[in-house]
Design a protein around this motif. Structure first.
Motif, short mmCIF file in Angstrom:
data_model
loop_
_atom_site.label_atom_id
_atom_site.label_comp_id
_atom_site.label_asym_id
_atom_site.label_seq_id
_atom_site.Cartn_x
_atom_site.Cartn_y
_atom_site.Cartn_z
N UNK A 13 0.69 -1.15 0.01
CA UNK A 13 0.02 -0.02 0.10
C UNK A 13 0.83 1.33 -0.06
N UNK A 14 2.22 1.09 0.24
CA UNK A 14 2.99 2.31 0.08
C UNK A 14 3.29 2.45 -1.34
N UNK A 15 3.02 1.59 -2.18
CA UNK A 15 3.37 1.66 -3.59
C UNK A 15 2.62 2.41 -4.38
N UNK A 16 1.24 1.89 -4.42
CA UNK A 16 0.15 2.32 -5.33
C UNK A 16 -1.27 2.25 -4.66
N UNK A 17 -2.16 3.22 -5.16
CA UNK A 17 -3.28 3.24 -4.40
C UNK A 17 -4.06 1.66 -4.65
N UNK A 18 -4.89 1.36 -3.70
CA UNK A 18 -5.65 0.20 -3.73
C UNK A 18 -7.08 0.40 -4.39
N UNK A 23 -8.91 -3.21 -1.52
CA UNK A 23 -9.09 -2.94 -0.25
C UNK A 23 -9.73 -3.71 0.55
N UNK A 26 -7.95 -6.89 1.62
CA UNK A 26 -6.94 -6.82 2.65
C UNK A 26 -7.63 -6.39 3.85
N UNK A 30 -6.65 -8.30 7.71
CA UNK A 30 -6.22 -7.51 8.99
C UNK A 30 -7.46 -7.62 10.06
N UNK A 97 3.83 -19.56 8.34
CA UNK A 97 4.68 -18.36 8.22
C UNK A 97 4.34 -17.39 6.81
N UNK A 100 1.49 -14.91 7.08
CA UNK A 100 1.98 -13.85 7.77
C UNK A 100 2.90 -12.93 6.85
N UNK A 104 2.58 -8.73 5.79
CA UNK A 104 3.66 -8.05 6.07
C UNK A 104 4.11 -7.34 4.80
N UNK A 107 2.13 -4.24 3.66
CA UNK A 107 2.47 -2.81 4.64
C UNK A 107 3.59 -2.32 3.95
N UNK A 108 4.19 -2.82 2.89
CA UNK A 108 5.13 -2.20 2.45
C UNK A 108 6.55 -2.70 2.56
N UNK A 109 7.57 -1.92 2.09
CA UNK A 109 9.13 -2.60 2.04
C UNK A 109 9.23 -3.70 1.32
#
Lengths: 109, 109
Positions: A13-18, A23, A26, A30, A97, A100, A104, A107-109
């Motif tokens: 979500x830090x890269x482009x709009x959902x 959304x 996702x 969550x 794992x 999860x 993760x 949420x970006x990165x």
DNA sequence: ACCAGATATAGACAGGCGTCGATATGTCGG
DNA sequence: CCGACATATCGACGCCTGTCTATATCTGGT
């Protein structure tokens, strides 16, 4: 709760709009993590020395009724965060794992 | 919704079991992300060319009423995921990456 | 001063969700 | 078989939350 298996659905979500659909998917994922009992179940499963936990052993530490614990375990299993292994009359769970990791990554990165 | 500022609260849930308090705090944080409108707001803010968005510009794309959008923006701001910058009668928001990083870290790795 | 625009607040309503007790289903041991 | 154990399902209850309309508050321009 309308739980669905957590799958990679979108770029971080830090890269482009959902989109509306992304959304919603996702948010469903969550929502599974938005309950303290479920988070504890997940962490207890991961922290278990053998890497798995038995449903009956979780009722006392969580201070919830057996049906409530069973309910939350089902939600986590439906989402794919826990893998259910039925052994006779006992239900054992181990964390997945990769699920999860999907969240993760969202949420970006 | 009893929103609190997201803070680092605990080791990754893949590392050790959560206490009752820790799980409650984490659950509160994830609850903020468990709504599709809020996820879209967050992603729109991050994807904005200027790195910030104006509240009024979000009503139409989201298809929700102005009060509803205002409500969700407040939830995100209270959690620290968005930073509010009031300019005259307009409210501008920019994402706070460190808050998302806290949640990412709680998911392990 | 006044009006229009932008945002926040208040109040109400409906649906969703966590919780429980009671009960059903299934399984092991003797 | 039968009783004890482990888990799942059912039905109900209460609270929480997302949503809306209506309204208030504040700001900027004319």
């Amino acid at each position: 709760m309308e739980v669905r298996r957590i799958e990679p659905c979108c770029a971080p979500i830090t890269d482009e709009a959902l989109s509306a659909e992304q959304s919603q998917e996702l948010a469903r994922a969550f929502k599974v993590l938005s309950d303290p009992v479920r988070l504890r179940l997940l962490s207890l499963a991961t922290a278990a020395p053998t890497g798995e936990i038995r449903a009956a052993d979780l009722v006392a530490p969580l201070g919830r009724s057996q049906p409530t614990v069973s309910h939350h375990l089902s939600v986590l299993a439906d989402a794919g965060l826990l893998l259910r292994d039925q052994r006779g009359r006992e239900a054992w769970f181990r964390p997945v794992q990769e699920r999860l990791a999907v969240l993760r990554a969202a949420l970006g990165e």
